[in-house]
Design an enzyme around this catalytic site. Sequence first.
Site, PDB file in Angstrom:
ATOM      1  N   GLN A  68      43.348  40.952  42.082  1.00 37.22           N
ATOM      2  CA  GLN A  68      42.237  40.345  41.347  1.00 37.22           C
ATOM      3  C   GLN A  68      42.786  39.447  40.245  1.00 37.22           C
ATOM      4  O   GLN A  68      42.042  38.745  39.587  1.00 37.22           O
ATOM      5  CB  GLN A  68      41.374  41.429  40.699  1.00 37.22           C
ATOM      6  CG  GLN A  68      40.741  42.391  41.685  1.00 37.22           C
ATOM      7  CD  GLN A  68      40.215  43.617  40.963  1.00 37.22           C
ATOM      8  OE1 GLN A  68      39.098  43.618  40.444  1.00 37.22           O
ATOM      9  NE2 GLN A  68      40.999  44.674  40.914  1.00 37.22           N
TER      10      GLN A  68
ATOM     11  N   HIS B 164      40.657  36.459  43.500  1.00 40.05           N
ATOM     12  CA  HIS B 164      39.967  35.677  42.454  1.00 40.05           C
ATOM     13  C   HIS B 164      40.636  34.333  42.184  1.00 40.05           C
ATOM     14  O   HIS B 164      40.412  33.737  41.142  1.00 40.05           O
ATOM     15  CB  HIS B 164      39.892  36.478  41.142  1.00 40.05           C
ATOM     16  CG  HIS B 164      38.910  37.620  41.212  1.00 40.05           C
ATOM     17  ND1 HIS B 164      38.952  38.710  40.378  1.00 40.05           N
ATOM     18  CD2 HIS B 164      37.845  37.834  42.019  1.00 40.05           C
ATOM     19  CE1 HIS B 164      37.966  39.551  40.676  1.00 40.05           C
ATOM     20  NE2 HIS B 164      37.283  39.048  41.665  1.00 40.05           N
TER      21      HIS B 164
ATOM     22  N   CYS C 171      39.526  19.980  42.011  1.00 43.79           N
ATOM     23  CA  CYS C 171      38.413  19.060  41.800  1.00 43.79           C
ATOM     24  C   CYS C 171      37.327  19.477  42.776  1.00 43.79           C
ATOM     25  O   CYS C 171      37.539  19.445  43.997  1.00 43.79           O
ATOM     26  CB  CYS C 171      38.842  17.623  42.076  1.00 43.79           C
ATOM     27  SG  CYS C 171      37.440  16.485  42.013  1.00 43.79           S
TER      28      CYS C 171
ATOM     29  N   CYS D 155      36.192  16.209  45.198  1.00 39.75           N
ATOM     30  CA  CYS D 155      36.964  15.758  46.371  1.00 39.75           C
ATOM     31  C   CYS D 155      37.777  16.899  46.995  1.00 39.75           C
ATOM     32  O   CYS D 155      38.380  16.720  48.043  1.00 39.75           O
ATOM     33  CB  CYS D 155      37.875  14.586  46.008  1.00 39.75           C
ATOM     34  SG  CYS D 155      39.244  15.039  44.919  1.00 39.75           S
TER      35      CYS D 155
ATOM     36  N   CYS E  41      39.360  11.101  41.588  1.00 42.80           N
ATOM     37  CA  CYS E  41      37.954  10.669  41.470  1.00 42.80           C
ATOM     38  C   CYS E  41      37.390  10.850  40.048  1.00 42.80           C
ATOM     39  O   CYS E  41      36.199  10.681  39.839  1.00 42.80           O
ATOM     40  CB  CYS E  41      37.081  11.369  42.503  1.00 42.80           C
ATOM     41  SG  CYS E  41      37.050  13.125  42.313  1.00 42.80           S
TER      42      CYS E  41
ATOM     43  N   GLY F 249      45.919  49.809  38.449  1.00 46.87           N
ATOM     44  CA  GLY F 249      45.495  49.151  37.205  1.00 46.87           C
ATOM     45  C   GLY F 249      44.193  48.381  37.280  1.00 46.87           C
ATOM     46  O   GLY F 249      44.124  47.250  36.805  1.00 46.87           O
TER      47      GLY F 249
ATOM     48  N   ASN G 282      47.054  54.502  37.341  1.00 47.37           N
ATOM     49  CA  ASN G 282      46.337  53.977  36.173  1.00 47.37           C
ATOM     50  C   ASN G 282      46.740  54.821  34.972  1.00 47.37           C
ATOM     51  O   ASN G 282      47.138  55.977  35.124  1.00 47.37           O
ATOM     52  CB  ASN G 282      44.808  54.046  36.397  1.00 47.37           C
ATOM     53  CG  ASN G 282      44.035  53.059  35.527  1.00 47.37           C
ATOM     54  OD1 ASN G 282      44.228  53.000  34.320  1.00 47.37           O
ATOM     55  ND2 ASN G 282      43.155  52.277  36.150  1.00 47.37           N
TER      56      ASN G 282
ATOM     57  N   ALA H  36      51.780  51.271  35.058  1.00 47.57           N
ATOM     58  CA  ALA H  36      52.117  50.745  36.377  1.00 47.57           C
ATOM     59  C   ALA H  36      53.632  50.587  36.527  1.00 47.57           C
ATOM     60  O   ALA H  36      54.203  50.947  37.559  1.00 47.57           O
ATOM     61  CB  ALA H  36      51.412  49.405  36.581  1.00 47.57           C
TER      62      ALA H  36
HETATM   63  N1  APR Z   1      49.349  50.472  33.746  1.00 47.43           N
HETATM   64  C1  APR Z   1      48.355  50.833  34.615  1.00 47.43           C
HETATM   65  N2  APR Z   1      47.054  50.651  34.360  1.00 47.43           N
HETATM   66  C2  APR Z   1      46.720  50.090  33.184  1.00 47.43           C
HETATM   67  C3  APR Z   1      47.692  49.678  32.229  1.00 47.43           C
HETATM   68  C4  APR Z   1      49.071  49.907  32.552  1.00 47.43           C
HETATM   69  N3  APR Z   1      50.049  49.580  31.723  1.00 47.43           N
HETATM   70  N4  APR Z   1      47.053  49.146  31.166  1.00 47.43           N
HETATM   71  C5  APR Z   1      45.732  49.179  31.446  1.00 47.43           C
HETATM   72  N5  APR Z   1      45.533  49.764  32.666  1.00 47.43           N
HETATM   73  C6  APR Z   1      44.270  49.959  33.378  1.00 47.43           C
HETATM   74  C7  APR Z   1      43.078  50.301  32.522  1.00 47.43           C
HETATM   75  O1  APR Z   1      42.989  51.711  32.317  1.00 47.43           O
HETATM   76  C8  APR Z   1      41.911  49.740  33.358  1.00 47.43           C
HETATM   77  O2  APR Z   1      41.497  50.694  34.334  1.00 47.43           O
HETATM   78  O3  APR Z   1      43.949  48.697  33.970  1.00 47.43           O
HETATM   79  C9  APR Z   1      42.544  48.550  34.074  1.00 47.43           C
HETATM   80  C10 APR Z   1      42.163  47.186  33.508  1.00 47.43           C
HETATM   81  O4  APR Z   1      40.774  46.991  33.636  1.00 47.43           O
HETATM   82  P1  APR Z   1      40.064  45.556  33.493  1.00 47.43           P
HETATM   83  O5  APR Z   1      40.509  44.896  32.248  1.00 47.43           O
HETATM   84  O6  APR Z   1      38.610  45.773  33.668  1.00 47.43           O
HETATM   85  O7  APR Z   1      40.685  44.721  34.687  1.00 47.43           O
HETATM   86  P2  APR Z   1      40.245  44.597  36.208  1.00 47.43           P
HETATM   87  O8  APR Z   1      39.732  45.879  36.745  1.00 47.43           O
HETATM   88  O9  APR Z   1      41.395  43.966  36.911  1.00 47.43           O
HETATM   89  O10 APR Z   1      39.076  43.530  36.098  1.00 47.43           O
HETATM   90  C11 APR Z   1      38.531  43.042  37.280  1.00 47.43           C
HETATM   91  O11 APR Z   1      37.141  41.541  36.028  1.00 47.43           O
HETATM   92  O12 APR Z   1      36.590  39.874  34.457  1.00 47.43           O
HETATM   93  C12 APR Z   1      36.965  40.151  35.743  1.00 47.43           C
HETATM   94  O13 APR Z   1      37.884  38.554  37.196  1.00 47.43           O
HETATM   95  C13 APR Z   1      38.242  39.464  36.192  1.00 47.43           C
HETATM   96  O14 APR Z   1      39.801  40.153  37.907  1.00 47.43           O
HETATM   97  C14 APR Z   1      39.087  40.600  36.765  1.00 47.43           C
HETATM   98  C15 APR Z   1      38.045  41.623  37.109  1.00 47.43           C
END
Ligand code: APR
Length: 254
Positions: free
Chosen positions: A102, A120, A128, A131, A152, A189, A215, A234
């Site tokens: 993502q 994403h 663009c 075009c 363009c 994550g 996570n 991670a």
């Molecule tokens: N290691 C593992 N996990 C982690 C770490 C780490 N060091 N730090 C944070 N996290 C976890 C958090 O606990 C949480 O569950 O990563 C996650 C981050 O969550 P979000 O910020 O909501 O990110 P994400 O789930 O990727 O968001 C999805 O939301 O705004 C949109 O398009 C954007 O792709 C993004 C989508």
Amino acid sequence: MQDPHIYQAAEIICSVKRVTAFTGAGISAESGIPPFRGPNGLWSRYDSSVLDIHHFYQDPVRSWSTIKKIFYENFQAAIPNAAHLALSDMEAHGHIHAVITQNIDNLHQKAGSRVVIEYHGNSQRLICRKCGRLYPVTEELLLDLPPLCPNCHQVLKPDFVFFGEPIPVKAHQNALRETRASDVWLVIGTTGEVFPAASLPLEAKSRGKKIIEINIEPSSYTPQITDIFLQGTAASVMSELNSWIRKIDVLHAG
Ligand code: APR
């Protein structure tokens, strides 16, 4: 060994034919890119409407000045961390078939992962919408905001999915293929709160696939679909997981 479940996860990964990784902002946290949500998340500091597609075309200068600050000044120097590197190493040794990300930060690609499904999009390209031409980001293109298409003269948009935009069809189809074809999903994550991306691990689970989640804290997936939850950052969990996988490979080879 910190957590006996890591060895169990490594054994499962080594025993199946196909594994897909599904990553979110948490995997890039240790590369210095803050997640979106949570107390230190991007949306606690910036107005998320700059990434609303209607807002962007109504006021491209305002949107672009925030977008440039977040994605092209603060994060441009970010480099892959041990988790990105572990995934690319696992791919090189035949243990990861694809990474569905993502994230738009290009760090899986920088780490050497070859099959990356950009669910994403990717911040390193501008598009663009008139075009359809794509341009790699350069400092020069971003000197005067908003950047304009050299062909363009329309406003260029980062080639990632804004709020109100659909998911790129091919990425969605490729991701769905992974929900059918992979035996194990490694979910790293992500909060599992942003749809339709969040539905992919749910779809995989409904097809009987195993879910291994990494996570720092339980996510919305953990009580619902996760078979093995590996709590930790991670970078640390993925390094340990990969080193167990390499040891099991050596045992199998011997
Ligand atoms: N290691 C593992 N996990 C982690 C770490 C780490 N060091 N730090 C944070 N996290 C976890 C958090 O606990 C949480 O569950 O990563 C996650 C981050 O969550 P979000 O910020 O909501 O990110 P994400 O789930 O990727 O968001 C999805 O939301 O705004 C949109 O398009 C954007 O792709 C993004 C989508």
